[in-house]
Design a protein around this motif. Structure first.
Motif, short mmCIF file in Angstrom:
data_model
loop_
_atom_site.label_atom_id
_atom_site.label_comp_id
_atom_site.label_asym_id
_atom_site.label_seq_id
_atom_site.Cartn_x
_atom_site.Cartn_y
_atom_site.Cartn_z
N UNK A 115 0.82 -1.21 0.00
CA UNK A 115 0.00 0.00 0.00
C UNK A 115 0.86 1.26 0.00
N UNK A 116 0.23 2.44 -0.13
CA UNK A 116 0.97 3.69 0.09
C UNK A 116 1.61 3.70 1.47
N UNK A 117 2.70 4.42 1.60
CA UNK A 117 3.44 4.43 2.86
C UNK A 117 2.61 4.98 4.01
N UNK A 118 1.79 5.96 3.72
CA UNK A 118 0.92 6.54 4.75
C UNK A 118 -0.52 6.34 4.30
N UNK A 119 -1.45 7.09 4.89
CA UNK A 119 -2.86 6.89 4.57
C UNK A 119 -3.13 7.11 3.08
N UNK A 120 -3.99 6.28 2.53
CA UNK A 120 -4.26 6.31 1.08
C UNK A 120 -4.73 7.66 0.58
N UNK A 121 -5.55 8.33 1.37
CA UNK A 121 -6.20 9.56 0.92
C UNK A 121 -5.53 10.81 1.46
N UNK A 122 -4.32 10.64 1.98
CA UNK A 122 -3.54 11.75 2.52
C UNK A 122 -2.84 12.48 1.37
N UNK A 123 -3.13 13.75 1.22
CA UNK A 123 -2.60 14.48 0.07
C UNK A 123 -1.11 14.75 0.20
N UNK A 124 -0.67 15.20 1.37
CA UNK A 124 0.75 15.51 1.55
C UNK A 124 1.42 14.46 2.41
N UNK A 125 2.51 13.90 1.91
CA UNK A 125 3.27 12.92 2.69
C UNK A 125 4.07 13.65 3.77
N UNK A 126 4.27 13.00 4.91
CA UNK A 126 4.99 13.61 6.02
C UNK A 126 6.34 12.95 6.26
N UNK A 127 6.72 12.02 5.38
CA UNK A 127 7.99 11.30 5.55
C UNK A 127 8.95 11.69 4.42
N UNK A 128 10.22 11.46 4.64
CA UNK A 128 11.25 11.84 3.66
C UNK A 128 11.31 10.84 2.52
N UNK A 129 11.99 11.23 1.46
CA UNK A 129 12.16 10.34 0.31
C UNK A 129 12.92 9.08 0.70
N UNK A 131 12.93 7.66 3.60
CA UNK A 131 12.00 6.82 4.36
C UNK A 131 11.02 6.10 3.43
N UNK A 132 10.58 6.80 2.40
CA UNK A 132 9.69 6.17 1.42
C UNK A 132 10.40 5.02 0.71
N UNK A 133 11.64 5.24 0.33
CA UNK A 133 12.41 4.21 -0.36
C UNK A 133 12.58 2.98 0.52
N UNK A 134 12.99 3.20 1.75
CA UNK A 134 13.17 2.06 2.66
C UNK A 134 11.85 1.33 2.86
N UNK A 158 0.66 8.83 -5.34
CA UNK A 158 1.75 9.81 -5.25
C UNK A 158 2.89 9.40 -6.17
N UNK A 159 3.31 10.33 -7.00
CA UNK A 159 4.27 9.99 -8.05
C UNK A 159 5.62 9.56 -7.49
N UNK A 160 6.05 10.13 -6.37
CA UNK A 160 7.35 9.72 -5.84
C UNK A 160 7.34 8.25 -5.42
N UNK A 161 6.26 7.80 -4.84
CA UNK A 161 6.16 6.39 -4.45
C UNK A 161 6.06 5.49 -5.68
N UNK A 162 5.30 5.94 -6.66
CA UNK A 162 5.16 5.16 -7.89
C UNK A 162 6.51 4.97 -8.58
N UNK A 163 7.32 6.02 -8.60
CA UNK A 163 8.65 5.94 -9.20
C UNK A 163 9.54 4.94 -8.46
#
Length: 296
Positions: A115-129, A131-134, A158-163
């Motif tokens: 799933x997405x790293x945080x809540x599915x419907x959360x517009x702005x992520x609160x974690x760093x890139x 952290x997303x990668x890990x 979110x495009x950063x997670x998709x990438x």
């Protein structure tokens, strides 16, 4: 069954769209499982595995070719935020083993839900890139190394997670699907146009591209304007009310959902299923429809 099942091979063998299962969390809540504020119902993998297995079996018995592991909220960031003392590898593995146990020796694809790293419907992520990668690399590794058949990256918006997901799965030759969530303006929650995200994902040769948890009418806006990728699938939100309601009730009947599915078969989906607010009766209705249309 230890050999991984190839989704496209099964699709070619059956000569019809594959049937994906439906909602898990709302059914667990109906069966008395408490909804954790961060981990949702994923704790049931450890505390109530037989109930999770029973839902997998309901979907299989009603025609599902693909079952999704109950790992939508077992990712590192969710576990860390929960402050629960959980070994993440054992947490994820528990969900996979329940799905394997339910499958038995049947030719059913086990899709490892990422799933997405945080809540599915959360517009702005609160974690760093970083952290997303890990988060995604770790979760995907655990899923894949414990023998799921495919990585099912769902409700991605979110495009950063998709990438991160596309690059990592592609580089490591891991079969994957990215299933997208988007708004009524056909944009990801991170702001990019949906069609640009579809084209980006397609460049990494995924098994298919999915569209999930959106309302059917939102998806119809997309296909009125753009062509679909060659391999694609859908599982729409069937809930009454808002996306983020804690307790969803069904807002689209199995019969209505079957009629909607029938309309979309002319676009040759690779898989069809149902999302939040659905139940095994939706799966049964899809199976009956496909049996009627693709009867030899």
């Amino acid at each position: 069954m230890t050999e991984k099942i190839d989704l496209i091979n099964l699709y070619n063998q059956l000569k019809r769209p594959l049937i994906l299962d439906g909602a898990m969390g709302s059914l667990l809540i109906e069966k008395g499982i408490k909804n954790h504020p961060i981990l949702w119902t994923s704790l049931s993998n450890l505390e109530n595995p037989e109930i999770v297995k029973s839902i997998h079996l309901e979907y299989i018995n009603n025609g599902a070719d693909i079952i999704t592991t109950n790992t939508f909220r077992t990712n590192p960031i969710s576990v860390h935020k929960s402050n629960e003392k959980i070994n993440i590898e054992e947490f994820v593995k528990a969900g996979i083993n329940i799905a394997k146990d339910a499958r038995g020796n049947k030719k059913i694809i086990i899709a490892g839900s990422n799933a997405p790293a945080e809540d599915c419907y959360q517009i702005e992520r609160t974690v760093s890139l970083s952290e997303l990668e890990y988060n995604h690399k770790k979760h995907i590794d655990i899923l894949w190394n414990n023998s799921v058949d495919i990585i099912w990256n769902e409700t991605q918006s979110h495009m950063d997670e998709i990438e991160i997901i596309c690059k990592y799965c592609s580089e490591n030759k891991i079969p994957f699907i990215v299933s997208l969530f988007f708004d009524e303006n056909l944009k990801l929650l991170s702001g990019e146009n949906l069609i640009d995200a579809v084209n980006y994902i397609n460049s990494f040769n995924p098994v298919a591209i999915g569209f999930n948890c959106v309302k059917p009418e939102t998806f119809l806006k997309f296909i009125e304007k753009y062509s679909l990728p060659e391999r694609w699938g859908f599982y729409f939100n069937c809930g009454a009310g808002n996306y983020d309601d804690e307790f969803l009730t069904c807002g689209i009947s199995p019969k209505h959902y079957s009629e909607l599915t029938k309309q979309l078969l002319k676009f040759y989906p690779t898989f069809v299923g149902s999302c939040c607010g659905s139940n095994p009766e939706h799966t049964k209705a899809i199976k009956e429809l496909l049996d009627e249309i693709y009867r030899n």
